[in-house]
Motif scaffolding. Sequence first.
Motif, PDB file in Angstrom:
ATOM      1  N   SER A   1      10.248  42.120  48.488  1.00  0.00           N
ATOM      2  CA  SER A   1      11.541  42.443  48.547  1.00  0.00           C
ATOM      3  C   SER A   1      12.081  42.605  47.038  1.00  0.00           C
ATOM      4  O   SER A   1      11.897  42.071  46.172  1.00  0.00           O
TER       5      SER A   1
ATOM      6  N   THR B   1      15.039  41.136  46.284  1.00  0.00           N
ATOM      7  CA  THR B   1      15.549  39.960  45.891  1.00  0.00           C
ATOM      8  C   THR B   1      14.442  39.344  44.989  1.00  0.00           C
ATOM      9  O   THR B   1      14.808  38.939  44.029  1.00  0.00           O
ATOM     10  N   ARG B   2      13.387  39.359  45.626  1.00  0.00           N
ATOM     11  CA  ARG B   2      12.070  38.753  44.773  1.00  0.00           C
ATOM     12  C   ARG B   2      12.018  39.152  43.338  1.00  0.00           C
ATOM     13  O   ARG B   2      11.731  38.632  42.312  1.00  0.00           O
TER      14      ARG B   2
END
Lengths: 197, 576
Positions: free
Chosen positions: A76, A78-79
Amino acid sequence: MAQSEQTHAVRPVPAPFTGRQEIDLDVVREMMSHFKYDDFEEAQELILAALQEVNEHYGWVSPEAAAVVAEHLGTSTTRVFALLSFYADFRTEPRGHHHLLVCHGVSCYVMGSQKLVQALRDDYGIEDGDTTPDEQLSVQVVNGCLGVCDRSPVVKIDDEFVGHVTPESLNDLLQRAIVGREAMLAQEETNGSHSTR
Amino acid sequence: MVHTAPDEHLTRLNSKEDFLRLQKQSIDRWENLWEGNATVISVGVGSSSVAKGALEILDLVRAEMADTAVVREVSGNGAFWMEPWIEIKRPGAMPVLYGPVTEADVPGVLAGARDDLAVGTRSEHAEGNIPPLTEHPFFKHQVQLLTRNAGVIEPDSIEDAIARGAYHGYFKVLFEMSQEEAIAEVTTANVRGRGGGGFPAGIKWESGRKAKASPKFVVCNSHEGEPNVYKDRHLHEADPHRILEGILIACIACGADRGYNYIGGEYPLGIKRFRKAVADAERLGLIGKNVLGSGKDVAFRVRTGGGAYICGEASALMYSIMGVRGQPRTKPPRSVEEGIWKRPTVANNTETLANIPDIIVNGGEWYASLGTEKSKGTKLMTIQGPSKRHGVVEVEMGMTMGQLFNEVFGGMPDGYTYKGVQTGGVSAGPVTPAHFDIPLDFDSLTPLNGMLGSGGFVNFDESVCVVDFARYMTAFSRYESCSKCVPCRLGNPALVEILDRIRFGRGSLEDLALIRRTSKHIIELSLCGLGQVAPVPLIGLLDTYEEEFRRHIVDGVCPTGTCPISARQPALTAAD
């Protein structure tokens, strides 16, 4: 001291511009195609390396580029951003036309690098990680070590190391870098070459 | 005579005989190079010399001599004060090193007309008036085991490395020794962790070997994020095959399936050279399936760090390899039980692993005869701050600090006087010249708040204000704290605040007690090694120079005029 003065006299700044660059996502996709993996574990091990390659090439990583990295490695955004915001080497905003690294290792500290940081704050109004409003200069204070300790305090402007720097010689160096680049652009214009920089 | 990449013609080695043949070939090639009639010119290229123009000098030498001589790009030899240097070996003469050389000096040096720049010969014998380099005080006291190839071999050439003994230990572990025997040698050698902890490597390996799970991994910790240590960078640039061999031996001895090297992003040249070493070793079949026909498999991966100091901590490093934020975790389980991807993982420092090949070849007994009773072998040391000679040196454990600082590094330059020497990077306290008779080993410095640690020392002189210095190091820990556990995350900013109070002239004597109390909390309650040592430099400075702290508070004076309290200088605030 004599050595640094000589360095100044012999070699005009600027060295090759690292320049301010927009990120071409197709180029990022092409870069990613070299990151091959067999399983999910290996893909995760490659996130940091992939981001490093983008950061090295462009000097920063945009949210869009981060999304391309995430998509290629099956993770993701976000990761990916969690890593970008944790590791000090990454920038999430473009650099200035000139990029200045100020070494703030213990050796440079003992020899007065703090005065350089202060001078940047006073004269240019910028701190670690900032870019000047006219986009001429971005600054990174290196908490590690640039490895030229016998010439400390040391800065690296674009591709050039300069040792035994004082606030006065730093100002001089930056002014010559900025003026030098403008002169080069003007020269290119009269020659009719189309530089994107 | 253009010197092409020497190992392009090498092909995969399929058996132990293939390796022995290559070893013999390489040694012959090496001897021919030095005993033949060719002129051999080497330029020392490492990060420190590149910054001083070594690459330009190499280009000049190539342009002028490529047709008539063998031109080699070797690494730096640790002596920063003589960089950039050129080594010239003329037929029938000793190799002579010239430095520091500027671009203007190059033609003169190549013509043999600049003996004034000669530092010494790389030999036991003098050449005319030029004495051997080993008689120079910088080299005289060194015992070069790990660095014996520095500035000698081309780091990019696996043949050079093999000619100088690389992969001989690996060969022994593959064919002549059992896992138990290899680990027994390391245990006998009693080689202790060079990263700062001082934990015996043999014990770690034994638990790694006994771990039942599969796969297992070995990690080399090459992330030295401390702002004043560059010994591992020097090793990577000078002799990457030595590190790789150490890791591969560890893999075989512990029965690990894959080796990792996690290299700090701070040294691109070291990363480049190490990657080349891995690629060459892979091409020769020293890494991969069925190594040299032994039936053993070893895989290898290189990972690079992103500039987070905390990733030098073993568990944080493993998280970083796994592609998440490098934040340490509580132990147990220790990494030999649960490391990368929850598999048993043996983690060692670069310098520790670089010791391994010699131990396997020469035996643990030999290694144990070097150094002191509890600290065996040699140690790489670096110096920073004002000093006559800068560089990386390798000395036997047990040398006194005075000898290291004053003889090897030449003491303070003219116009400077010692105030103290900061030890152990940013993880320990300072020592004063009164303690210069103390031997350098893992344990002797501990009672003084000092630490041998990674062997990084910083001289500081009377112009440095200890309060400001303490603030600098505490601010470093504040910046580098990973923010996972509370004592470190909140304690370090609190310490910086107190120190700022003193620097601005608003401190009180109670602040000194508060510093000690807060530090105690951070030291005792933090999760990982970074937090547990973060306040130690501050406490060390406070113990040693309490009088100067008091002068700030009681007299309202900064004796050096550094702190904002002093009217002699405009206010300075340290960078975060």
